[in-house]
Motif scaffolding. Structure first.
Motif, PDB file in Angstrom:
ATOM      1  N   ASP A 175      22.682 -16.281 -12.397  1.00 48.22           N
ATOM      2  CA  ASP A 175      22.784 -15.939 -10.976  1.00 48.22           C
ATOM      3  C   ASP A 175      22.491 -17.118 -10.057  1.00 48.22           C
ATOM      4  OD1 ASP A 175      20.074 -16.195 -11.332  1.00 48.22           O
ATOM      5  OD2 ASP A 175      19.528 -14.276 -10.412  1.00 48.22           O
ATOM      6  N   THR A 208      24.529 -14.600  -4.166  1.00 48.80           N
ATOM      7  CA  THR A 208      25.731 -14.445  -3.337  1.00 48.80           C
ATOM      8  C   THR A 208      26.690 -15.620  -3.521  1.00 48.80           C
ATOM      9  OG1 THR A 208      24.556 -15.388  -1.425  1.00 48.80           O
ATOM     10  CG2 THR A 208      24.566 -12.987  -1.644  1.00 48.80           C
ATOM     11  N   ARG A 209      26.143 -16.833  -3.714  1.00 47.88           N
ATOM     12  CA  ARG A 209      27.015 -17.981  -3.970  1.00 47.88           C
ATOM     13  C   ARG A 209      27.711 -17.846  -5.328  1.00 47.88           C
ATOM     14  NH1 ARG A 209      22.781 -21.137  -1.528  1.00 47.88           N
ATOM     15  NH2 ARG A 209      21.983 -21.774  -3.565  1.00 47.88           N
ATOM     16  N   ILE A 264      21.826  -4.561  -3.525  1.00 45.08           N
ATOM     17  CA  ILE A 264      23.147  -5.020  -3.973  1.00 45.08           C
ATOM     18  C   ILE A 264      24.187  -3.936  -3.750  1.00 45.08           C
ATOM     19  CG2 ILE A 264      24.502  -5.750  -5.979  1.00 45.08           C
ATOM     20  CD1 ILE A 264      21.943  -7.041  -7.068  1.00 45.08           C
ATOM     21  N   LEU A 267      28.472 -15.067  -6.866  1.00 47.67           N
ATOM     22  CA  LEU A 267      29.513 -14.040  -6.729  1.00 47.67           C
ATOM     23  C   LEU A 267      30.732 -14.582  -5.983  1.00 47.67           C
ATOM     24  CD1 LEU A 267      27.361 -10.884  -5.914  1.00 47.67           C
ATOM     25  CD2 LEU A 267      28.796 -11.240  -7.931  1.00 47.67           C
ATOM     26  N   ALA A 268      30.505 -15.373  -4.956  1.00 43.86           N
ATOM     27  CA  ALA A 268      31.631 -15.943  -4.213  1.00 43.86           C
ATOM     28  C   ALA A 268      32.489 -16.808  -5.122  1.00 43.86           C
ATOM     29  CB  ALA A 268      31.127 -16.741  -3.023  1.00 43.86           C
ATOM     30  N   GLU A 315      14.800 -10.796  -5.624  1.00 42.43           N
ATOM     31  CA  GLU A 315      15.428 -11.023  -4.326  1.00 42.43           C
ATOM     32  C   GLU A 315      15.174 -12.442  -3.815  1.00 42.43           C
ATOM     33  OE1 GLU A 315      15.678  -7.233  -1.678  1.00 42.43           O
ATOM     34  OE2 GLU A 315      13.821  -7.088  -2.853  1.00 42.43           O
ATOM     35  N   GLU A 346      24.886  -4.022   0.086  1.00 44.19           N
ATOM     36  CA  GLU A 346      25.355  -5.209   0.789  1.00 44.19           C
ATOM     37  C   GLU A 346      26.429  -6.006   0.058  1.00 44.19           C
ATOM     38  OE1 GLU A 346      22.184  -7.660   2.298  1.00 44.19           O
ATOM     39  OE2 GLU A 346      20.844  -5.943   2.561  1.00 44.19           O
ATOM     40  N   LEU A 347      26.672  -5.724  -1.206  1.00 46.17           N
ATOM     41  CA  LEU A 347      27.644  -6.517  -1.959  1.00 46.17           C
ATOM     42  C   LEU A 347      28.716  -5.606  -2.561  1.00 46.17           C
ATOM     43  CD1 LEU A 347      25.228  -9.007  -3.775  1.00 46.17           C
ATOM     44  CD2 LEU A 347      26.489  -9.354  -1.646  1.00 46.17           C
ATOM     45  N   THR A 354      20.443 -10.677 -13.002  1.00 45.31           N
ATOM     46  CA  THR A 354      19.581 -11.118 -11.913  1.00 45.31           C
ATOM     47  C   THR A 354      18.297 -10.312 -11.951  1.00 45.31           C
ATOM     48  OG1 THR A 354      19.564 -11.690  -9.554  1.00 45.31           O
ATOM     49  CG2 THR A 354      20.466  -9.529 -10.146  1.00 45.31           C
ATOM     50  N   TRP A 366      18.367 -14.280  -3.910  1.00 50.95           N
ATOM     51  CA  TRP A 366      19.487 -13.602  -3.264  1.00 50.95           C
ATOM     52  C   TRP A 366      20.582 -14.573  -2.824  1.00 50.95           C
ATOM     53  CZ3 TRP A 366      20.866  -8.635  -2.920  1.00 50.95           C
ATOM     54  CH2 TRP A 366      21.881  -8.303  -2.028  1.00 50.95           C
ATOM     55  N   ASP A 367      20.204 -15.659  -2.177  1.00 44.51           N
ATOM     56  CA  ASP A 367      21.204 -16.622  -1.719  1.00 44.51           C
ATOM     57  C   ASP A 367      21.957 -17.236  -2.898  1.00 44.51           C
ATOM     58  OD1 ASP A 367      20.520 -16.140   0.898  1.00 44.51           O
ATOM     59  OD2 ASP A 367      19.221 -17.890   1.091  1.00 44.51           O
TER      60      ASP A 367
END
Length: 320
Positions: free
Chosen positions: A94, A25-26, A55, A28-29, A18, A58-59, A15, A21-22
């Motif tokens: 990413d 996170t998707r 990261i 990673l989920a 920022e 927050e992750l 990645t 970012w959204d």
């Protein structure tokens, strides 16, 4: 004694901004939700200290690394891959969402020791409506699997790094991705195809395409434009010529086979339009022509540029 299971896998996600970012996170989920759980998930940040720190904050539950090489996705991926301690390394971009069984299905061919890598299907996830003019044969221009690829698990020359799994020992023996050769700014060099060719040359291994291992690849609105499509095809033409110059053997055999199939695709769309199956087919026929023309011009420009550069190098050597 190494007791790591032979199909243990590390997922590496490069990645850089920022703004994504959204997306990240998707991605990673979906990586965490796999039916075959990865041993480790590694996110590698491309020379962006603020994002690296965010990261970390927050992750939780992922390993976060900073690109140890020059800026670019090739060095980003290498950083994560050389860190991995598992026999298999999976690369995801990413901005993807992986199907729950993506990893389980895509590692299956590795029970054959001659397989050095695998790739799976990439479905474009359009932010808006899919372009009416986009021919299925050119979905690669937006990072998708295209019409004409195998529909069942089969050998293939190369896969794409947005959805790629490699055997770590062969990846390392080949030297990893070629740093400095890839997608950065306006450059669009096929670093993934180059890697596939070099890994196949290490011990004569082969790649497998697994269409049942599916990911969805985000396609933002700006990449659904015709102007982007033409620029992307032009850049691909230039990049493939650059890649061929790095390999002694014929590196463009698959591209020639692909080009031979495109006139049939153009006729197919024209026929569909003429027989009342939708006027969009006329647009898709035009898309085939535009894509071929743009890639061809890019290839010619790069060939001429390379020859000029070669002459300058020869003249400089003589001047010495």
């Amino acid at each position: 004694m190494n007791t790591t299971p032979p199909l243990a896998t590390t997922i590496v996600i490069p990645t850089y901004s920022e703004v994504r970012w959204d997306y990240l996170t998707r991605t990673l989920a979906s990586a965490r939700a796999q039916s075959h759980q990865p041993d480790e998930i590694v996110v590698v940040v491309d020379h962006n200290p603020a994002m690296y720190e965010r990261i970390q904050r927050e992750l939780p539950g992922v390993t976060v690394l900073q690109n140890a090489y020059a800026q670019g996705v090739s060095g980003n991926r290498n950083t994560g891959a050389f860190h991995a301690g598992t026999p298999l390394i999976a690369f995801l971009d990413d901005d993807i969402i992986a199907d729950q069984h993506w990893l389980a299905r895509q590692i299956e061919p590795f029970t054959d020791p001659t397989v050095v890598g695998t790739g799976g299907a990439i479905q474009p996830a359009w932010e808006g409506p899919a372009p009416r003019w986009m021919p299925g044969e050119f979905l690669w221009a937006v990072g998708g699997s295209y019409t004409g690829m195998p529909t069942e698990t089969a050998p293939i020359r190369n896969v794409w790094s947005a959805n790629m799994i490699v055997r770590k020992e062969v990846f390392e023996a080949a030297g990893g991705f070629r740093v400095g050769f890839g997608k950065l700014g306006s450059r669009n060099r096929p670093e993934d195809t180059d890697l596939c060719l070099r890994m196949s040359q290490v011990g004569g291994g082969r790649w497998m395409y697994v269409p049942s291992a599916v990911i969805q690849h985000e396609v933002p609105m700006e990449r659904a434009s015709f102007s982007f499509f033409v620029r992307r095809c032009y850049a691909e033409g230039r990049g493939k010529v650059q890649m061929a110059g790095l390999h002694e053997n014929d590196a463009l055999g698959a591209e020639r086979n692909y080009l031979w199939a495109l006139p049939k695709a153009m006729v197919k769309y024209l026929g569909a339009g003429l027989t009342g199956k939708g006027s969009d087919n006329f647009l898709r026929s035009g898309g085939v022509v535009a894509g071929v023309a743009a890639a061809g011009v890019g290839g010619v420009v790069e060939t001429v540029s390379s020859k000029r550069q070669g002459r300058k190098t020869d003249e400089a050597e003589v001047a010495r």
